[in-house]
Scaffold this motif. Structure first.
Motif, PDB file in Angstrom:
ATOM      1  N   HIS A  37       0.825  -1.202   0.000  1.00 46.83           N
ATOM      2  CA  HIS A  37       0.000   0.000   0.000  1.00 46.83           C
ATOM      3  C   HIS A  37       0.860   1.253   0.000  1.00 46.83           C
ATOM      4  CE1 HIS A  37      -2.564  -3.153   1.739  1.00 46.83           C
ATOM      5  NE2 HIS A  37      -3.493  -2.573   1.011  1.00 46.83           N
ATOM      6  N   ALA A  38       2.149   1.081   0.398  1.00 46.15           N
ATOM      7  CA  ALA A  38       3.064   2.224   0.433  1.00 46.15           C
ATOM      8  C   ALA A  38       3.836   2.380  -0.861  1.00 46.15           C
ATOM      9  CB  ALA A  38       4.045   2.064   1.600  1.00 46.15           C
ATOM     10  N   LYS A  39       3.332   1.749  -1.950  1.00 48.75           N
ATOM     11  CA  LYS A  39       3.961   1.855  -3.272  1.00 48.75           C
ATOM     12  C   LYS A  39       5.368   1.270  -3.286  1.00 48.75           C
ATOM     13  CE  LYS A  39       0.407   4.100  -4.736  1.00 48.75           C
ATOM     14  NZ  LYS A  39      -0.574   3.469  -5.594  1.00 48.75           N
ATOM     15  N   THR A  40       5.518   0.045  -2.767  1.00 49.80           N
ATOM     16  CA  THR A  40       6.817  -0.610  -2.776  1.00 49.80           C
ATOM     17  C   THR A  40       7.134  -1.151  -4.145  1.00 49.80           C
ATOM     18  OG1 THR A  40       5.700  -2.581  -1.974  1.00 49.80           O
ATOM     19  CG2 THR A  40       6.780  -1.197  -0.358  1.00 49.80           C
ATOM     20  N   HIS A  41       8.374  -1.624  -4.308  1.00 49.37           N
ATOM     21  CA  HIS A  41       8.850  -1.941  -5.664  1.00 49.37           C
ATOM     22  C   HIS A  41       9.877  -3.061  -5.649  1.00 49.37           C
ATOM     23  CE1 HIS A  41       9.258  -0.773  -9.848  1.00 49.37           C
ATOM     24  NE2 HIS A  41      10.542  -0.989  -9.715  1.00 49.37           N
ATOM     25  N   GLY A  42       9.688  -4.123  -6.459  1.00 53.23           N
ATOM     26  CA  GLY A  42      10.617  -5.244  -6.535  1.00 53.23           C
ATOM     27  C   GLY A  42      11.624  -5.074  -7.651  1.00 53.23           C
ATOM     28  N   MET A  43      12.815  -5.619  -7.523  1.00 50.77           N
ATOM     29  CA  MET A  43      13.914  -5.312  -8.446  1.00 50.77           C
ATOM     30  C   MET A  43      14.547  -6.571  -9.052  1.00 50.77           C
ATOM     31  SD  MET A  43      13.639  -2.170  -8.139  1.00 50.77           S
ATOM     32  CE  MET A  43      14.957  -1.813  -9.255  1.00 50.77           C
ATOM     33  N   GLY A  44      15.386  -6.363 -10.050  1.00 53.87           N
ATOM     34  CA  GLY A  44      16.093  -7.446 -10.720  1.00 53.87           C
ATOM     35  C   GLY A  44      17.592  -7.295 -10.602  1.00 53.87           C
ATOM     36  N   ASN A  45      18.350  -8.277 -11.177  1.00 51.90           N
ATOM     37  CA  ASN A  45      19.802  -8.341 -10.979  1.00 51.90           C
ATOM     38  C   ASN A  45      20.552  -7.162 -11.572  1.00 51.90           C
ATOM     39  OD1 ASN A  45      19.435 -10.732  -9.673  1.00 51.90           O
ATOM     40  ND2 ASN A  45      19.826 -12.011 -11.477  1.00 51.90           N
ATOM     41  N   GLN A  46      20.137  -6.718 -12.782  1.00 56.35           N
ATOM     42  CA  GLN A  46      20.875  -5.641 -13.430  1.00 56.35           C
ATOM     43  C   GLN A  46      20.847  -4.376 -12.582  1.00 56.35           C
ATOM     44  OE1 GLN A  46      19.207  -3.265 -16.674  1.00 56.35           O
ATOM     45  NE2 GLN A  46      20.788  -4.147 -17.991  1.00 56.35           N
ATOM     46  N   VAL A  47      19.689  -4.062 -12.023  1.00 54.64           N
ATOM     47  CA  VAL A  47      19.579  -2.862 -11.198  1.00 54.64           C
ATOM     48  C   VAL A  47      20.342  -3.041  -9.897  1.00 54.64           C
ATOM     49  CG1 VAL A  47      17.979  -1.268 -10.116  1.00 54.64           C
ATOM     50  CG2 VAL A  47      17.355  -2.387 -12.247  1.00 54.64           C
ATOM     51  N   GLY A  48      20.329  -4.260  -9.363  1.00 55.31           N
ATOM     52  CA  GLY A  48      21.103  -4.513  -8.157  1.00 55.31           C
ATOM     53  C   GLY A  48      22.576  -4.239  -8.370  1.00 55.31           C
ATOM     54  N   SER A  49      23.094  -4.638  -9.524  1.00 56.47           N
ATOM     55  CA  SER A  49      24.502  -4.362  -9.831  1.00 56.47           C
ATOM     56  C   SER A  49      24.759  -2.868  -9.923  1.00 56.47           C
ATOM     57  CB  SER A  49      24.887  -5.049 -11.143  1.00 56.47           C
ATOM     58  OG  SER A  49      24.708  -6.445 -11.051  1.00 56.47           O
ATOM     59  N   GLN A  50      23.823  -2.156 -10.525  1.00 55.75           N
ATOM     60  CA  GLN A  50      23.982  -0.708 -10.666  1.00 55.75           C
ATOM     61  C   GLN A  50      24.111  -0.024  -9.312  1.00 55.75           C
ATOM     62  OE1 GLN A  50      20.578   1.185 -12.369  1.00 55.75           O
ATOM     63  NE2 GLN A  50      21.349   3.245 -12.008  1.00 55.75           N
ATOM     64  N   TRP A  51      23.359  -0.512  -8.320  1.00 57.92           N
ATOM     65  CA  TRP A  51      23.359   0.123  -7.007  1.00 57.92           C
ATOM     66  C   TRP A  51      24.305  -0.558  -6.023  1.00 57.92           C
ATOM     67  CZ3 TRP A  51      21.358   4.766  -6.150  1.00 57.92           C
ATOM     68  CH2 TRP A  51      20.466   5.283  -7.106  1.00 57.92           C
ATOM     69  N   GLY A  52      25.158  -1.438  -6.513  1.00 55.91           N
ATOM     70  CA  GLY A  52      26.182  -2.026  -5.667  1.00 55.91           C
ATOM     71  C   GLY A  52      25.661  -2.989  -4.632  1.00 55.91           C
ATOM     72  N   VAL A  53      24.570  -3.696  -4.942  1.00 54.32           N
ATOM     73  CA  VAL A  53      23.984  -4.642  -4.001  1.00 54.32           C
ATOM     74  C   VAL A  53      24.777  -5.941  -4.038  1.00 54.32           C
ATOM     75  CG1 VAL A  53      21.935  -5.988  -3.429  1.00 54.32           C
ATOM     76  CG2 VAL A  53      21.701  -3.622  -4.217  1.00 54.32           C
ATOM     77  N   ARG A  54      25.307  -6.358  -2.893  1.00 55.14           N
ATOM     78  CA  ARG A  54      26.126  -7.574  -2.824  1.00 55.14           C
ATOM     79  C   ARG A  54      25.481  -8.670  -1.988  1.00 55.14           C
ATOM     80  NH1 ARG A  54      29.573  -3.308  -3.307  1.00 55.14           N
ATOM     81  NH2 ARG A  54      31.283  -3.527  -4.824  1.00 55.14           N
ATOM     82  N   VAL A  55      24.494  -8.284  -1.175  1.00 55.33           N
ATOM     83  CA  VAL A  55      23.792  -9.285  -0.357  1.00 55.33           C
ATOM     84  C   VAL A  55      22.290  -9.052  -0.497  1.00 55.33           C
ATOM     85  CG1 VAL A  55      25.664  -9.490   1.297  1.00 55.33           C
ATOM     86  CG2 VAL A  55      23.842  -7.852   1.737  1.00 55.33           C
TER      87      VAL A  55
END
Length: 648
Positions: free
Chosen positions: A262-280
């Motif tokens: 209800h708070a307008k959350t958003h699910g993501m994929g691998n390419q975007v995770g790499s862009q934002w430096g997500v490692r875990v």
């Protein structure tokens, strides 16, 4: 070498939306758009999983439009790898006609291939539909159609049936709910047709993926930067969930994340995770106006809830009036003021008949009289027995649509042949009739040319313009009729919609608030109160979370609300005779100001210029009203509270 990318556009309603949308929703919707991406000589779309065919060879037939989306520098092998990853997310069981559909998929794919997005007239269709009263009422029906009782089970046409509760809600917003349900089922069947089965590889991937019982509307899947950038441009607040299929903590926190959709959350994929430096995983990031404001890692449900609440507070701070103590204003009922007096129906009809019989201009009035008598007065006599008679309305009495249409046709004929001064008996019959739910429901969806509310509103404006003094009786009963429209929320919603009769209602209201006759001003003040109370109820429902997404209540319009406030303040300042009129105008002003979304931006400067506080308090003094100012304690208290707390 680059490859051309095209978007194929189909209409799931096969032209029915264009033909029936205005009747069902009050808004023109030219199609229920299904889209697919054509690239590398293949047409790819989402329905029962990710499906593929030769261009223009799918079960949807020939596309209505083929939109060029540019070129891609990505090679076909990379694109196939991307599609294999996407099949873990775009499974058959997650499909939803409004929230997670073929257009969600094509927008994501176009972003990956070109960095662009699909046209806004396609993306905005669900919100356009849901912003109509009919769309909002049908939302539970659509959700029920796509609720899967068994995880992983794809929907089939046999399961696409509305629940009784949802169907009941749709009835109140549509003249033909059966047609609407049939149209929705046809669209769903078209979108999920078995003839569009995905490839064996796609089916295998879908079966192995985790399914969900429902797909929450605010959750989107982004697998590339272009999709995320597009989302951030269209949403102030975005909460990002970086997840992976093999992450156990992700599966633990996912239900919490869906609850917070209800708070307008958003699910993501691998390419975007790499862009934002997500490692875990899981990792959560929170964006406000496109800028990252917070990040945390791990399946911490309490932290997730706190950060979502904080993000929403920053993006949409609570209205300043929620912090005010307003006991007098809060004690006001938002129930409409209705004129429920039951006249001597036979006498009213006899008066109308005398006017008709005296009209020798054409045979139409006599024919209209035959349509009205005796069925219309007869129905009203049974539906509204005279007070004190001891009689009760028959339990199964209900005006059919055909009968109401016949009365409306006769009314249109008489309104076009008799002068307004001779129409007031007919208006009084309709004033009473609008208190009957079947009749008010019919009026809420009737065409303007046949709608008695629209017909009489137009006549009242013409009479006030041409001969206001002679129009007293007619205008008085029209104002009472308009006040009674608020007995039906659906009728009131349509009346206050910008595309409805709002401008004409406002004209007759503004003119009548300054009328010389006290009874007319009292009726006008009652109508002003009903309009303001309808707005207030909608705002309070939204504040406490009961509002229907997409305009289930009244539609806000800052300029229109400023016009209403101006008219109410002027009438309040001029009123020197009726304390009841002062009371109703003060209550209307309180509701117009309290919780208004344009209070700080438009109303506050306007109230300062008009010196609203001084105008209100003047009514408490000898020179402002009567010999010693307003006398009733409750009215004085309300005036003081509105002046001190709601006026700058």
């Amino acid at each position: 070498m680059s490859a051309k990318v095209a978007l194929y556009v189909y209409d799931l309603s096969n032209g029915l939306a264009k033909q029936l949308s205005r009747q069902l929703t009050g808004r023109q919707i030219d199609g229920v758009w299904h889209t697919s991406v054509v690239v590398f000589g293949r047409e790819i779309f989402y329905g029962q999983g990710i499906c593929e065919t030769l261009p223009a060879q799918s079960h949807h037939g020939k596309p209505l439009q083929m939109v060029e989306m540019g070129e891609t520098a990505i090679d076909e092998d990379t694109f196939d790898e991307y599609l294999n990853e996407m099949r873990q997310q775009y499974t058959a069981d997650k499909y939803h006609l409004l929230d997670f559909n073929c257009n969600s998929f094509t927008n994501d794919v176009i972003g990956f291939l070109t960095g662009g997005s699909i046209p806004s007239w396609i993306k905005d269709l669900p919100s356009d539909f849901l912003s109509t009263p009919f769309g909002a009422a049908l939302r539970p029906t659509i959700d029920n159609m796509f609720r899967r009782p068994v995880p992983g089970a794809a929907p089939t046409p046999a399961t696409l049936q509305p629940s009784p509760a949802a169907a009941s809600a749709a009835i109140s917003a549509s003249p033909n709910p059966a047609l609407a349900a049939s149209l929705l089922q046809a669209m769903a069947s078209q979108a999920m047709s078995p003839s569009a089965m995905p490839s064996p590889q796609a089916t295998q991937a879908a079966s192995a993926s985790t399914s969900t019982a429902t797909v929450s509307a605010p959750i989107h899947i982004c697998t590339n930067s272009a999709s995320l950038d597009s989302l951030m441009r269209s949403h102030r607040a975005v909460a990002v969930f970086f997840t992976s299929a093999t992450c156990g903590p992700c599966r633990m926190i996912e239900p919490i994340f869906e609850d917070l959709a209800h708070a307008k959350t958003h699910g993501m994929g691998n390419q975007v995770g790499s862009q934002w430096g997500v490692r875990v995983t899981p990792t959560f990031m929170f964006f406000l106006d496109g800028k990252k404001v917070h990040e945390f890692k791990g399946a911490n449900a309490a932290e997730l809830r706190s950060q979502v609440d904080l993000l929403l507070y920053q993006a949409f701070p609570p209205h300043p009036h929620t912090k005010l103590a307003l006991p007098a204003v809060e004690a006001l009922s938002t129930n409409p003021i209705l004129f429920q007096q039951v006249p001597a129906v036979d006498n009213v009809m006899a008066k109308l008949s005398s006017f008709i019989d005296a009209s020798l201009s054409s045979p139409e009035p006599a024919a209209a009289k035959e349509k009205l008598a005796p069925s219309f007065p007869g129905y009203l006599r049974m539906r509204f027995p005279p007070p004190g008679s001891g009689a009760k309305a028959p339990p199964n009495l209900s005006a059919s649509a055909q009968m109401t249409l016949r009365w409306a046709e006769a009314t249109r004929t008489l309104a076009s042949t008799l002068p307004p001064m001779q129409l007031f008996p007919l208006v009084d019959l309709w004033r009473l009739a609008l208190l009957d739910e079947p009749i008010s429901s019919w009026c809420s969806t009737a065409l303007p040319l046949l709608n008695p509310v629209h017909i009489f509103t137009d006549k009242a404006n013409a009479a006030l313009s041409d001969s206001p003094k002679d129009a007293r009786n007619f205008v008085l009963v029209v104002l009472r009729l308009l006040a009674n429209t608020f007995a039906s929320p659906a009728l009131a919603r349509g009346l206050l919609a910008p595309a409805g009769k709002r401008a004409d209602l406002t004209r007759v209201l503004v003119s009548s608030l300054l009328y010389a006759d006290t009874a007319v001003r009292t009726a006008a003040a009652s109508l002003a109160f009903n309009v303001a109370a309808f707005l207030q109820k909608s705002r309070v429902d939204q504040l406490v979370g009961k509002g229907v997404s997409g305009g289930g209540g009244a539609e806000e319009d800052g300029d229109w609300e400023v016009e209403l406030v101006s008219a109410v303040l002027e009438a309040f300042s001029n009123e020197m005779q009726s304390e009841e009129v002062v009371h109703r105008l003060t209550a209307a002003l309180a509701f117009l100001l309290r919780l208004s979304p344009v209070y700080e931006t438009q109303l506050t400067p306007f109230l300062e210029v008009l010196q609203a506080r001084e105008t209100l308090k003047a009514k408490l003094t000898k020179s402002g009203f009567g010999e010693g100012g307003v006398q009733k304690k409750e009215v004085r208290g309300l005036i003081e509270q509105v002046a001190d707390k709601l006026c700058p």
